[in-house]
Design a protein around this motif. Structure first.
Motif, mmCIF file in Angstrom:
data_model
loop_
_atom_site.group_PDB
_atom_site.id
_atom_site.type_symbol
_atom_site.label_atom_id
_atom_site.label_comp_id
_atom_site.label_asym_id
_atom_site.label_seq_id
_atom_site.Cartn_x
_atom_site.Cartn_y
_atom_site.Cartn_z
ATOM 1 N N GLU A 37 0.820 -1.217 0.000
ATOM 2 C CA GLU A 37 0.000 0.000 0.000
ATOM 3 C C GLU A 37 0.854 1.268 0.000
ATOM 4 O O GLU A 37 0.562 2.228 -0.719
ATOM 5 C CB GLU A 37 -0.937 0.009 1.219
ATOM 6 N N VAL A 44 1.538 6.687 -6.798
ATOM 7 C CA VAL A 44 0.470 7.642 -7.138
ATOM 8 C C VAL A 44 1.022 9.068 -7.122
ATOM 9 O O VAL A 44 0.755 9.854 -8.041
ATOM 10 C CB VAL A 44 -0.729 7.523 -6.155
ATOM 11 N N ASP A 71 -1.727 -5.282 -3.604
ATOM 12 C CA ASP A 71 -1.938 -4.224 -2.608
ATOM 13 C C ASP A 71 -1.640 -2.836 -3.184
ATOM 14 O O ASP A 71 -2.366 -1.875 -2.919
ATOM 15 C CB ASP A 71 -1.072 -4.477 -1.371
ATOM 16 N N ARG A 74 -4.374 -1.802 -5.782
ATOM 17 C CA ARG A 74 -5.653 -1.454 -5.139
ATOM 18 C C ARG A 74 -5.631 0.016 -4.700
ATOM 19 O O ARG A 74 -6.568 0.775 -4.959
ATOM 20 C CB ARG A 74 -5.878 -2.382 -3.934
ATOM 21 N N VAL A 75 -4.522 0.416 -4.074
ATOM 22 C CA VAL A 75 -4.384 1.808 -3.630
ATOM 23 C C VAL A 75 -4.351 2.751 -4.837
ATOM 24 O O VAL A 75 -4.969 3.827 -4.833
ATOM 25 C CB VAL A 75 -3.082 1.958 -2.805
ATOM 26 N N ALA A 77 -5.663 2.268 -7.796
ATOM 27 C CA ALA A 77 -6.984 2.334 -8.439
ATOM 28 C C ALA A 77 -7.892 3.304 -7.685
ATOM 29 O O ALA A 77 -8.651 4.071 -8.280
ATOM 30 C CB ALA A 77 -7.612 0.945 -8.484
ATOM 31 N N ARG A 78 -7.776 3.291 -6.348
ATOM 32 C CA ARG A 78 -8.597 4.188 -5.523
ATOM 33 C C ARG A 78 -8.297 5.649 -5.844
ATOM 34 O O ARG A 78 -9.144 6.513 -5.721
ATOM 35 C CB ARG A 78 -8.340 3.899 -4.043
ATOM 36 N N ALA A 79 -7.050 5.908 -6.258
ATOM 37 C CA ALA A 79 -6.655 7.280 -6.611
ATOM 38 C C ALA A 79 -6.883 7.566 -8.094
ATOM 39 O O ALA A 79 -6.508 8.630 -8.591
ATOM 40 C CB ALA A 79 -5.199 7.503 -6.249
ATOM 41 N N GLY A 80 -7.463 6.598 -8.797
ATOM 42 C CA GLY A 80 -7.769 6.823 -10.203
ATOM 43 C C GLY A 80 -6.654 6.415 -11.156
ATOM 44 O O GLY A 80 -6.725 6.663 -12.359
ATOM 45 N N LYS A 82 -4.866 3.569 -13.113
ATOM 46 C CA LYS A 82 -5.015 2.159 -13.529
ATOM 47 C C LYS A 82 -3.995 1.851 -14.616
ATOM 48 O O LYS A 82 -4.297 1.864 -15.801
ATOM 49 C CB LYS A 82 -6.435 1.907 -14.027
ATOM 50 N N ARG A 278 -0.665 4.821 8.407
ATOM 51 C CA ARG A 278 -1.476 3.726 7.868
ATOM 52 C C ARG A 278 -1.731 2.664 8.940
ATOM 53 O O ARG A 278 -2.833 2.119 9.032
ATOM 54 C CB ARG A 278 -0.760 3.109 6.650
#
Ligand code: SAH
Length: 324
Positions: A37, A44, A71, A74-75, A77-80, A82, A278
């Motif tokens: 993460e 990101v 992991d 996933r983080v 993708a959450r921030a847009g 991909k 975290r």
């Protein structure tokens, strides 16, 4: 020695999943989701900095089970973010396990076929330590390469006949007899290719491994079987062979190919990228698992555990150097 390590590890990894409690050794992403993460978060921020609406690739070297990638992605993708996913993985058995964790990846046998023309977010955890090293030792007759011989059915280390004195840096010419140094041409080849590509296409590389900026002398090759150190010759192809990473030498190679290279301890890098926050977040969300999260933080980041022994090498394209 280098051939022995390469052949042994090729066999070792090709037909098993060695990771985790049931396997031979445990790696950072298998200790806690936080490792991947925090890496995802750092990637990101790099992506936000690049700020161009172009395709971008996540490329991982030796992804093991694919846990870190899962992991981190996933983080992201959450921030847009991909990205395309590219795995450099030689082991058919591990490619199979990776498929279960990351659905849409492209696999590569080596780094040379990674995509061109888009920034690369490169990650490698405990990849370089699995690459072969050559060993050179100063004998009474001068510098010689360490080789293997058969001795009544078992393997033993000997020194070769070929003089290697001309391959030795000048400052070691007068070292005491018995001095042994390691060098990893395979690691330098990967590092150089990686740095050239980063310089050309942009992006960032995060490389985690155990080793030093300036290693001492002596053999660092070790074999791990069932979580224990064993003799490196006792189970060829059935134990994980690793050597300490010479980060100083790899940084020189990366700089020579147009990248800036900065080395942190794993503990410092994880803390400055938010692992303490975290841990708190996860512990607050699930108070019954608080002690588990705190133990994972300790294991990954405290100097007494992995925090100091493991390093994080950060590579970025250096704008002051012209691309090759
Ligand atoms: N990064 C993972 C796995 C580390 S084990 C983790 O942290 O859990 C080393 C990984 O590198 C394995 O996936 C192994 O199959 C891969 N590997 C080792 N030598 C390789 C080589 N020469 N080429 C490609 N992959 C290699």
């Amino acid at each position: 020695m280098a051939h022995y390590i390469a052949e042994s590890n090729a066999h070792y990894y090709s037909h098993r999943d060695p990771l985790g409690q049931a396997g031979d050794f445990v790696t950072a992403p298998e200790i806690s989701q936080m490792f991947g993460e925090i890496i995802g978060l750092a990637l990101v921020s790099k992506w936000l900095e690049i700020a161009a609406p172009c395709p971008i690739a996540y490329a991982e070297l030796g992804p093991g089970r694919g846990t870190l990638a899962r992991d981190a992605l996933r983080v992201m993708a959450r921030a847009g973010l991909k990205p395309e996913v590219h795995f450099v993985e030689a082991s058919p058995a591990l490619r199979e396990v990776q498929t279960g964790n990351v659905s849409a990846a492209t696999w590569h046998q080596d780094i040379s076929s990674l995509p061109e023309g888009m920034p690369l977010l490169i990650v490698a955890n405990e990849f370089f330590d699995a690459l072969p090293v050559r060993q050179l030792a100063l004998t009474e007759r001068g510098w010689r390469e360490v080789m293997l011989a058969h001795d009544n059915g078992s393997l033993t280390a000997i020194t070769g006949n070929q003089p290697m004195d001309q391959a030795i840096p000048a400052h070691l010419k007068n070292a005491p007899t018995g001095t042994l140094i390691e060098t990893s041409p395979a690691s330098h080849a990967v590092m150089r290719e990686m740095a050239i590509r980063l310089k050309r296409s942009g992006g960032m590389a995060l490389i985690f491994d155990y080793g030093e900026e300036t290693p001492g002398f002596g053999s660092s090759v070790q074999a791990i079987h069932n979580h224990e150190k064993i003799d490196i010759f006792s189970r060829p192809g059935e134990a994980d062979l690793t050597a300490h990473v010479n980060f100083g030498a790899l940084m020189e190679t990366a700089r020579g190919a147009g990248c800036s290279a900065r080395l942190f301890t794993q503990g410092d890098w994880l803390k400055s990228n938010g692992i303490v926050e975290r841990t708190r977040q996860l512990a607050n969300a699930e108070p019954s698992r608080r002690s588990e999260q705190v133990a994972a933080l300790e294991r990954l980041a405290s100097p007494q555990q992995m925090g100091d022994l493991f390093k994080c090498l950060v590579l970025l394209p250096d704008p002051r150097i012209r691309a090759e």
